[in-house]
Design an enzyme around this catalytic site. Structure first.
Site, PDB file in Angstrom:
ATOM      1  N   LYS A  86     -15.556   3.821   6.147  1.00 33.17           N
ATOM      2  CA  LYS A  86     -14.323   3.804   6.913  1.00 33.17           C
ATOM      3  C   LYS A  86     -14.636   5.286   8.018  1.00 33.17           C
ATOM      4  CE  LYS A  86     -10.779   1.697   4.839  1.00 33.17           C
ATOM      5  NZ  LYS A  86      -9.335   1.817   4.223  1.00 33.17           N
ATOM      6  N   GLU A 103       1.032  -1.087  -0.063  1.00 31.18           N
ATOM      7  CA  GLU A 103      -0.029   0.088   0.173  1.00 31.18           C
ATOM      8  C   GLU A 103       0.928   1.284  -0.083  1.00 31.18           C
ATOM      9  OE1 GLU A 103      -2.669   0.142   3.440  1.00 31.18           O
ATOM     10  OE2 GLU A 103      -2.999  -1.983   3.132  1.00 31.18           O
ATOM     11  N   GLU A 110      -9.508   9.047   6.049  1.00 28.06           N
ATOM     12  CA  GLU A 110      -9.676   7.682   5.966  1.00 28.06           C
ATOM     13  C   GLU A 110     -10.753   7.171   4.836  1.00 28.06           C
ATOM     14  OE1 GLU A 110      -7.911   4.726   7.165  1.00 28.06           O
ATOM     15  OE2 GLU A 110      -6.502   6.363   7.793  1.00 28.06           O
ATOM     16  N   GLU A 129     -13.988   5.131   0.411  1.00 28.98           N
ATOM     17  CA  GLU A 129     -14.863   4.180   1.137  1.00 28.98           C
ATOM     18  C   GLU A 129     -15.658   4.810   2.071  1.00 28.98           C
ATOM     19  OE1 GLU A 129     -12.566   0.303   1.566  1.00 28.98           O
ATOM     20  OE2 GLU A 129     -11.252   1.538   0.473  1.00 28.98           O
TER      21      GLU A 129
END
Ligand SMILES: *[C@@H]1O[C@H](CO)[C@@H](O)[C@H](O)[C@H]1NC(C)=O
Length: 343
Positions: free
Chosen positions: A317, A263, A322, A314
């Site tokens: 999250k 990542e 985040e 997303e």
């Protein structure tokens, strides 16, 4: 005599072909396909999006049947993780590991190219850390007896928090807490010729130490040498962080274990430096750096294999940065333009 010359020429030609193949193969960028959103497109549409962007590798945090199905016959290579909560049963119950492979790998292995199976994500150091290596060993055994069409390497994903020291990069070493876990894991990876997967985030290093780190160095936005470490010169924080991991591996006698970046990324929203401009700059420069095949100062010219975090924003999250690491909105439009093509 003549046939010997012919043989030598052919052998050289073959080596050149193998060499250039391995270089082309390594210069590929992948993405992390996180699923913590209640508004994400169906996997089949997501996989079409990857194809349309020339993204040929994807990492999935845990087995998800509809995503695995959507990857069938796509030639997109898959890094498949286990849930962290499955580490204990995988480590302590070999039959659980067999069932895991039987349900999540065997039905797909003929139609999906599994690149690695990864036991756990960022659990070292933590109370679960003792389960990582035995889980890797049990998964390896389970894969070996499952008559797969090709061998699938087993590894784990760690954060740079496994390091106690990371600056200067040559001083990189595993922390006292992580060392007795990381040393045998590194030895396992060395023995199996498998890379260690590491999450490398200049973004978090920068926001945790703004007084010592310049934003330009964190963003690949300077050509100046910012850090000199003996003979080695660092122009970006990413290289310095990756090389600290290499230095730590060297110190435990495993310097030939490769680091794969599982990542890296930059959020596009959420604070003064998390904005579209910085995220667009970081991710595009990061991808150019990886695809350029420069390696890092400690491993010059060695191709870096890397996966951008993340594919989508997303919404399930924690609020703020985040939720905003995505390259794409859930409607599949670009948060900002990104070029995934090889140079
Ligand atoms: C994908 O790669 C092909 C072949 O190299 C190229 O023609 C095409 O423009 C690329 N697509 C994108 C979205 O960059």
């Amino acid at each position: 005599m003549r046939s010997e010359v012919f043989y030598r020429i052919m052998a050289t030609f073959y080596l050149l072909m193998v060499h250039s193949n391995s270089l082309t193969e390594a210069k590929v960028i992948g993405v992390n396909y996180g699923l913590l959103g209640d508004n994400l497109p169906p996997p089949i549409h997501t996989i079409s999006l990857l194809k349309s962007k020339n993204i040929t590798r994807v990492r999935l945090f845990n087995p998800t049947e509809d995503v695995l199905q959507a990857l069938h016959n796509t030639r997109i290579e898959l890094v498949l993780g286990t849930l962290n909560q499955d580490l204990q049963p995988l480590a302590t119950d070999i039959s659980f590991a067999f069932r895991w492979v039987q349900s999540n790998v065997v039905p797909h292995a003929n139609a999906v190219r599994f690149r690695y199976i990864t036991a756990g994500n960022e659990v070292i150091p933590s109370a679960m850390q003792n389960y990582v290596l035995p889980a890797m060993q049990n998964l390896k055994s389970a894969l070996q007896v499952s008559q797969l069409p090709y061998p699938i390497p087993v590894t784990t994903v760690v954060a740079t928090s496994v390091l106690g020291t990371s600056f200067p990069p040559s001083s990189g070493e595993f922390s006292a807490e992580a060392s007795h876990i990381m040393t045998p894991i590194a030895a396992f990876l060395l023995q199996n010729h498998t890379p260690l997967l590491v999450n490398v985030y200049p973004y978090f290093a920068y926001i945790n130490d703004r007084k010592d780190i310049s934003l330009a160095y964190a963003l690949f936005n300077t050509n100046e040498v910012v850090v000199r470490d003996g003979e080695l010169e660092y122009r970006n924080l990413f290289d310095a962080m990756a090389d600290a991991v290499y230095a730590a591996l060297e110190k435990v006698g495993c310097g030939s274990v490769e680091v794969v970046v599982a990542e890296s990324g930059w959020p596009s929203k959420g604070n003064d430096v998390a904005n579209v401009g910085n995220a667009e700059m970081y991710n595009n420069k990061f991808i150019r750096h990886v695809l350029g095949g420069y390696g890092t100062p400690r491993r010059p010219g060695k191709s870096i294999e890397a996966y951008v975090f993340a594919l989508f924003n997303e919404d399930l999250k924690p609020a703020g940065t985040e939720q905003n690491f995505g390259l794409f909105y859930p409607d599949m439009s670009d948060v900002y333009p990104v070029n995934f093509n090889a140079i």
